[in-house]
Design a protein around this motif. Structure first.
Motif, PDB file in Angstrom:
ATOM      1  N   GLN A 436     -10.118  15.498   6.394  1.00 47.33           N
ATOM      2  CA  GLN A 436      -9.203  16.965   5.992  1.00 47.33           C
ATOM      3  C   GLN A 436      -7.722  17.661   6.991  1.00 47.33           C
ATOM      4  N   PRO A 437      -6.949  17.887   6.421  1.00 48.02           N
ATOM      5  CA  PRO A 437      -6.138  17.478   7.883  1.00 48.02           C
ATOM      6  C   PRO A 437      -6.196  18.930   8.314  1.00 48.02           C
ATOM      7  N   LYS A 438      -7.296  19.674   7.699  1.00 42.87           N
ATOM      8  CA  LYS A 438      -7.612  20.441   8.456  1.00 42.87           C
ATOM      9  C   LYS A 438      -8.262  21.340   8.391  1.00 42.87           C
ATOM     10  N   GLU A 439      -9.285  22.245   8.084  1.00 39.32           N
ATOM     11  CA  GLU A 439     -10.118  22.939   8.414  1.00 39.32           C
ATOM     12  C   GLU A 439     -10.439  23.832   7.248  1.00 39.32           C
ATOM     13  N   GLY A 440     -11.242  23.029   6.256  1.00 40.57           N
ATOM     14  CA  GLY A 440     -11.500  23.778   4.749  1.00 40.57           C
ATOM     15  C   GLY A 440     -10.161  22.949   3.673  1.00 40.57           C
ATOM     16  N   ASP A 441      -9.659  22.518   4.074  1.00 39.97           N
ATOM     17  CA  ASP A 441      -8.532  21.451   3.049  1.00 39.97           C
ATOM     18  C   ASP A 441      -8.811  20.814   2.232  1.00 39.97           C
ATOM     19  N   TRP A 442      -9.588  20.741   1.504  1.00 40.82           N
ATOM     20  CA  TRP A 442     -10.402  19.497   0.623  1.00 40.82           C
ATOM     21  C   TRP A 442      -9.147  19.539  -0.681  1.00 40.82           C
ATOM     22  N   ASN A 443      -8.106  20.003  -1.039  1.00 40.10           N
ATOM     23  CA  ASN A 443      -7.161  20.076  -1.697  1.00 40.10           C
ATOM     24  C   ASN A 443      -6.630  18.669  -1.244  1.00 40.10           C
ATOM     25  N   THR A 444      -5.740  18.685  -0.064  1.00 38.91           N
ATOM     26  CA  THR A 444      -5.289  17.256   0.646  1.00 38.91           C
ATOM     27  C   THR A 444      -5.891  16.300   0.218  1.00 38.91           C
ATOM     28  N   ILE A 445      -7.315  16.257   0.604  1.00 38.93           N
ATOM     29  CA  ILE A 445      -7.888  15.071   0.453  1.00 38.93           C
ATOM     30  C   ILE A 445      -8.225  14.204  -0.910  1.00 38.93           C
ATOM     31  N   ILE A 446      -8.394  15.443  -2.041  1.00 34.82           N
ATOM     32  CA  ILE A 446      -8.623  15.422  -3.581  1.00 34.82           C
ATOM     33  C   ILE A 446      -7.013  14.883  -4.000  1.00 34.82           C
ATOM     34  N   GLN A 447      -5.719  14.920  -3.367  1.00 30.46           N
ATOM     35  CA  GLN A 447      -4.486  14.564  -3.705  1.00 30.46           C
ATOM     36  C   GLN A 447      -4.114  13.055  -2.901  1.00 30.46           C
ATOM     37  N   ASN A 448      -5.700  13.035  -1.721  1.00 33.60           N
ATOM     38  CA  ASN A 448      -4.631  11.722  -1.334  1.00 33.60           C
ATOM     39  C   ASN A 448      -5.819  10.717  -1.881  1.00 33.60           C
ATOM     40  N   ILE A 449      -6.604  10.985  -2.700  1.00 33.45           N
ATOM     41  CA  ILE A 449      -7.399   9.916  -3.469  1.00 33.45           C
ATOM     42  C   ILE A 449      -7.266  10.223  -4.287  1.00 33.45           C
ATOM     43  N   ILE A 450      -6.304  10.723  -5.289  1.00 32.27           N
ATOM     44  CA  ILE A 450      -5.463  10.583  -6.188  1.00 32.27           C
ATOM     45  C   ILE A 450      -4.145   9.376  -6.276  1.00 32.27           C
ATOM     46  N   ASN A 451      -3.788   9.780  -4.869  1.00 31.35           N
ATOM     47  CA  ASN A 451      -2.668   9.017  -5.100  1.00 31.35           C
ATOM     48  C   ASN A 451      -2.672   7.562  -4.805  1.00 31.35           C
ATOM     49  N   GLU A 452      -4.320   7.330  -3.922  1.00 31.91           N
ATOM     50  CA  GLU A 452      -4.802   6.277  -3.665  1.00 31.91           C
ATOM     51  C   GLU A 452      -5.665   4.604  -5.093  1.00 31.91           C
ATOM     52  N   LEU A 453      -6.035   5.414  -5.507  1.00 31.45           N
ATOM     53  CA  LEU A 453      -7.082   5.029  -6.665  1.00 31.45           C
ATOM     54  C   LEU A 453      -6.066   4.067  -7.779  1.00 31.45           C
ATOM     55  N   PRO A 454      -4.895   4.316  -8.149  1.00 25.51           N
ATOM     56  CA  PRO A 454      -4.815   3.592  -8.966  1.00 25.51           C
ATOM     57  C   PRO A 454      -4.422   2.271  -8.027  1.00 25.51           C
ATOM     58  N   LEU A 455      -3.896   2.508  -6.954  1.00 23.78           N
ATOM     59  CA  LEU A 455      -3.710   0.944  -6.033  1.00 23.78           C
ATOM     60  C   LEU A 455      -4.811   0.190  -5.932  1.00 23.78           C
ATOM     61  N   PHE A 456      -6.265   1.200  -5.489  1.00 15.34           N
ATOM     62  CA  PHE A 456      -7.169   0.203  -5.462  1.00 15.34           C
ATOM     63  C   PHE A 456      -8.188  -0.348  -6.680  1.00 15.34           C
ATOM     64  N   ILE A 457      -7.634   0.180  -7.493  1.00 15.83           N
ATOM     65  CA  ILE A 457      -8.229  -0.510  -9.085  1.00 15.83           C
ATOM     66  C   ILE A 457      -7.559  -1.242  -9.129  1.00 15.83           C
ATOM     67  N   ILE A 458      -5.511  -2.038  -9.195  1.00 14.97           N
ATOM     68  CA  ILE A 458      -4.874  -2.826  -9.344  1.00 14.97           C
ATOM     69  C   ILE A 458      -5.707  -3.911  -8.332  1.00 14.97           C
ATOM     70  N   LYS A 459      -5.377  -3.335  -7.052  1.00 15.29           N
ATOM     71  CA  LYS A 459      -6.861  -5.124  -5.651  1.00 15.29           C
ATOM     72  C   LYS A 459      -7.604  -5.301  -6.318  1.00 15.29           C
ATOM     73  N   GLU A 460      -8.873  -4.223  -7.048  1.00 13.50           N
ATOM     74  CA  GLU A 460     -10.595  -4.437  -7.268  1.00 13.50           C
ATOM     75  C   GLU A 460      -9.772  -5.404  -8.637  1.00 13.50           C
ATOM     76  N   GLN A 461      -8.986  -5.046  -9.834  1.00 15.73           N
ATOM     77  CA  GLN A 461      -9.260  -6.178 -10.601  1.00 15.73           C
ATOM     78  C   GLN A 461      -8.733  -7.573 -10.703  1.00 15.73           C
ATOM     79  N   ALA A 462      -7.022  -7.797  -9.138  1.00 15.29           N
ATOM     80  CA  ALA A 462      -6.767  -8.343  -9.635  1.00 15.29           C
ATOM     81  C   ALA A 462      -7.719  -9.557  -8.902  1.00 15.29           C
ATOM     82  N   ALA A 463      -9.060  -9.141  -8.214  1.00 12.26           N
ATOM     83  CA  ALA A 463      -9.773  -9.646  -7.195  1.00 12.26           C
ATOM     84  C   ALA A 463     -11.244 -10.390  -8.312  1.00 12.26           C
ATOM     85  N   HIS A 464     -11.145 -10.224  -8.846  1.00 11.19           N
ATOM     86  CA  HIS A 464     -11.847  -9.620 -10.219  1.00 11.19           C
ATOM     87  C   HIS A 464     -11.773 -11.559 -11.094  1.00 11.19           C
TER      88      HIS A 464
END
Length: 464
Positions: A436-464
């Motif tokens: 969390q960037p500040k206490e109680g701020d889960w929304n930013t974490i969820i948004q960061n995960i939303i931003n990062e997931l597509p890149l992670f999926i592409i990387k994993e699929q390329a590795a396999h």
């Protein structure tokens, strides 16, 4: 009356009555403007009101009364700890800490006030300001064990592990219930039988059994004295020579330790945290069973856990989320954003109705982890997933011990074991931390995960 009196007399009477009324009104106003009580009486009344409000958990009103009392009589510094407590009780830790600082200046020899000041500084991530407070407590009262414990945790949070363990070892040596003669301090374990007792939460268990590997490397024979329900899951852990149920008599040993003390006994540092991963190995037959169950799902698969233990609100009696937990509504944003990803709930006893409306969200039936044993299905399922996303709970530690990719969502100031500011974890090479960037701020974490997931999926699929 008018008929019986001359006009002049009547007018005079009316005038006198009007003057009397005006005098009465003026006097009433003057009396209202005068203090009805002495300052001490007003102070006593405000203090009484504050105490009643605190008992009724009306903390805003208590803070208001205490602040008025301090304004009225600024020298009454004994109100500061009460005011700080009221702030803390209404979850305003910053104001509580600032108020305790004033109290510590006013009462420099009060160990309890210095402890509370240090505790809140640590809670707020002001670690360097916590150190002198805890050290002052120990100087004033060497028997104040909670201060030494909190000092230890402050060192641990900053990654200064060996300085932290030293505080806990000091406490152990003072504890008559601990047989230190048979602890592992400064002994050569080669050829010795060492009993490691299973204690604490499941997350602690999954994380800290790693240290048995070091004892094994040093030539010890390791007996794990375990809770019976967890034995099936740990039966394939290579660090133990023998696992004995705690329903059985205590086995014979030369030295003993437990899950929590083993890290202290070995004086683990950041540099010596690592161990062979994975070190928990699920039943191969269960892994195969769940692989077959997932054959119809060709989408990217994520296991998700968002809720820790629930607490009961003292005022309403209603269950509330603990600070490590995320609401189902916030998780819903993640599920809704990726309809081409299958999300599998690893959550126990949670209301999934908000999420179940999405076709890409799946749950398991009531037999999950019951027929085959505690965490047995969870571990086997994790080995068939592409990623685990979880809060700070036993699921995070199990995924890390299994060596599967795991993203852990953390509070601004989480438990000491996650240290500060790092995005990786020295405990688990396959783990990534989202803070969390500040206490109680889960929304930013969820948004960061939303931003990062597509890149992670592409990387994993390329590795396999």
């Amino acid at each position: 009356m008018k008929k019986n009196l001359p006009t002049k007399v009547y007018v005079q009477a009316r005038t006198i009555l009007a003057l009397m009324l005006l005098t009465a009104i003026t006097l009433h106003k003057e009396l209202q403007s005068l203090p009805t009580d002495t300052p001490q009486q007003q102070y006593d009344l405000l203090l009484e009101q504050a105490q009643k409000c605190i008992k009724q958990k009306l903390f805003d009103q208590a803070i208001n009364s205490l602040s008025q009392a301090l304004t009225l009589m600024p020298n009454k510094k004994e109100l500061l700890p009460i005011l700080a407590y009221a702030y803390y009780s209404k979850n305003d830790s910053e104001s509580a800490w600032l108020t305790y600082q004033k109290a510590a200046q006013a009462f420099p020899n009060r160990a309890d006030i210095h402890f509370n000041t240090g505790f809140l500084a640590r809670l707020l991530g002001k670690f360097e300001q916590a150190f002198p407070e805890f050290k002052k407590v120990i100087e004033l009262d060497p028997s104040y064990n909670k201060a030494r414990e909190q000092l230890g945790y402050t060192y641990l949070t900053l990654g200064r592990l060996q300085e932290g363990w030293a505080q806990f070892r000091y406490l152990d040596r003072r504890d008559p219930s601990i047989d230190n003669a048979h602890r592992l301090y400064d002994i050569d374990p080669k050829g010795k039988t060492i009993m490691v007792k299973d204690i604490g939460g499941y997350g602690d268990l999954f994380q800290f059994i790693r240290h048995a590997e070091e004892l094994k490397k040093r030539g010890a024979h390791i007996i794990f004295y375990a809770r019976p329900e967890i034995i099936p899951l740990l039966s394939r852990c290579p660090f133990f020579d023998q696992i004995v149920s705690q329903k059985e008599p205590v086995p014979e040993f030369d030295y003993y330790t437990n899950i929590a003390k083993m890290r202290e006994d070995l004086d683990i540092s950041i540099e010596t945290i690592s161990c062979s991963t994975p070190y928990i190995h699920p039943d191969p037959m269960l892994i195969k069973k769940w692989a077959n169950a997932f054959t119809g799902d060709t989408q990217f698969k994520i296991g998700i856990s968002w809720q820790a233990q629930m607490y009961v609100d003292e005022k309403t009696g209603q269950p509330i989320l603990c600070s490590r937990s995320i609401s189902a509504e916030q998780i819903k944003k993640l599920v809704r954003e990726f309809p081409f990803i299958s999300f599998y709930s690893l959550q126990k006893n949670a209301d999934c109705s908000t999420l179940a409306i999405h076709k890409n969200f799946h749950t398991f039936d009531d037999s999950f982890d019951k027929i085959n044993g505690r965490f047995m299905d969870t571990a086997a399922v994790m080995k068939n997933l592409d990623l685990v996303i979880t809060i700070d709970t036993s699921i995070a530690h199990l995924a890390g011990a299994l060596g599967v990719p795991v993203w852990t969502m953390l509070r601004k100031f989480p438990d000491w074991r996650w240290f500060i500011e790092r995005e990786d974890s020295p405990w688990y090479p396959t783990m990534r931390l989202f803070r969390q960037p500040k206490e109680g701020d889960w929304n930013t974490i969820i948004q960061n995960i939303i931003n990062e997931l597509p890149l992670f999926i592409i990387k994993e699929q390329a590795a396999h």
